[in-house]
Design an enzyme around this catalytic site. Structure first.
Site, PDB file in Angstrom:
ATOM      1  N   GLN A  41       0.832  -1.204   0.000  1.00 17.89           N
ATOM      2  CA  GLN A  41       0.000   0.000   0.000  1.00 17.89           C
ATOM      3  C   GLN A  41       0.863   1.249   0.000  1.00 17.89           C
ATOM      4  O   GLN A  41       1.214   1.760  -1.042  1.00 17.89           O
ATOM      5  CB  GLN A  41      -0.969  -0.023   1.180  1.00 17.89           C
ATOM      6  N   ASP A  42       1.263   1.743   1.183  1.00 20.44           N
ATOM      7  CA  ASP A  42       2.211   2.861   1.146  1.00 20.44           C
ATOM      8  C   ASP A  42       3.408   2.539   2.023  1.00 20.44           C
ATOM      9  O   ASP A  42       3.386   1.570   2.771  1.00 20.44           O
ATOM     10  CB  ASP A  42       1.546   4.208   1.462  1.00 20.44           C
ATOM     11  N   PRO A  43       4.495   3.306   1.912  1.00 21.69           N
ATOM     12  CA  PRO A  43       5.722   2.943   2.630  1.00 21.69           C
ATOM     13  C   PRO A  43       5.537   2.991   4.145  1.00 21.69           C
ATOM     14  O   PRO A  43       4.681   3.706   4.663  1.00 21.69           O
ATOM     15  CB  PRO A  43       6.721   4.014   2.172  1.00 21.69           C
TER      16      PRO A  43
END
Length: 224
Positions: free
Chosen positions: A61-63
């Site tokens: 998804q995101d970092p």
């Protein structure tokens, strides 16, 4: 001319959405905000897995938004950083699924990337301690373009889509050309709902074997 990530990314960087996004991120940096990963690591996934070497895509998804965690590969952390819960659960599933897999003491997945596993997040930057803070900046458009290129120009790529977010992202993948394996996300919130026991790692290798491609050595997780 052979397609490369460099040519694909360069084309995206010229587009208005990308330039607008870059300005937003630069503005945050100039205000002294910590943005992860470091600028030189944003495209690590593409540096380690050349376009025509992609066999598998694991979509995140995101970092990670903690200091020192994110380094440009989905789910991965640098050596010396505590293994995050989702990756710990991936290791647990691997230990059940792949004979002889030994759970590593680190979460550095570089060796997977070097074998053709594109460890791609949907969003490639985040502000420190603010999950999803760069959602809707434009990265989704960028990673849609990346997935479309793989979809259109490659064949037989195996997409591991864990959780509703990844599954929605992969909705337009052509399943007559590629393979999709879906399961709940490995997060502690959902892993017991079907991620554990999904056997995606052995299934991936079976699909590679059927295409006469070399399998992924999931156990070759070295810290260098």
């Amino acid at each position: 001319m052979a397609l490369t990530w460099n040519s694909i990314i360069s084309a995206e960087k010229k587009k208005a959405y990308y330039q607008s996004m870059s300005e937003k991120i630069d503005a945050q940096r100039s205000l002294g905000k910590s943005i992860f990963p470091k600028e030189e690591h944003i495209f690590t996934a593409f540096d380690l897995t050349p376009f025509h070497d992609v066999k598998v895509v694991i979509l995140g998804q995101d970092p990670y938004h903690g200091e020192g965690q994110a380094h440009g590969l989905s789910f991965s952390v640098l050596p010396g950083v505590k293994i995050p819960p989702s990756l710990r659960n991936m290791y647990k599933e691997l230990a059940e699924d792949i004979p002889g897999f030994t759970i590593p003491e680190h979460g550095y997945l570089k060796t997977w990337a070097e074998q053709g596993v594109l460890l791609l997040n949907t969003v490639l930057t985040v502000e420190e301690a603010k999950a999803h803070s760069h959602a809707k900046f434009g990265w989704e458009t960028f990673t849609d373009a990346i997935i479309k290129k793989i979809n259109d120009d490659m064949e037989g790529v195996i997409f591991l889509l864990w959780g509703a977010h990844a599954q929605k992202k992969g909705a337009n993948i052509d399943t007559s050309r590629h393979f999709i394996l879906q399961a709940p996300h490995p997060s502690p919130l959902s892993a017991h709902r079907g991620f554990f026991g999904c056997k995606h790692f052995s299934q991936t290798n079976e699909l590679l074997r059927k295409q006469n491609l070399s399998e992924i050595n999931w156990g070759a997780v070295t810290s260098s």
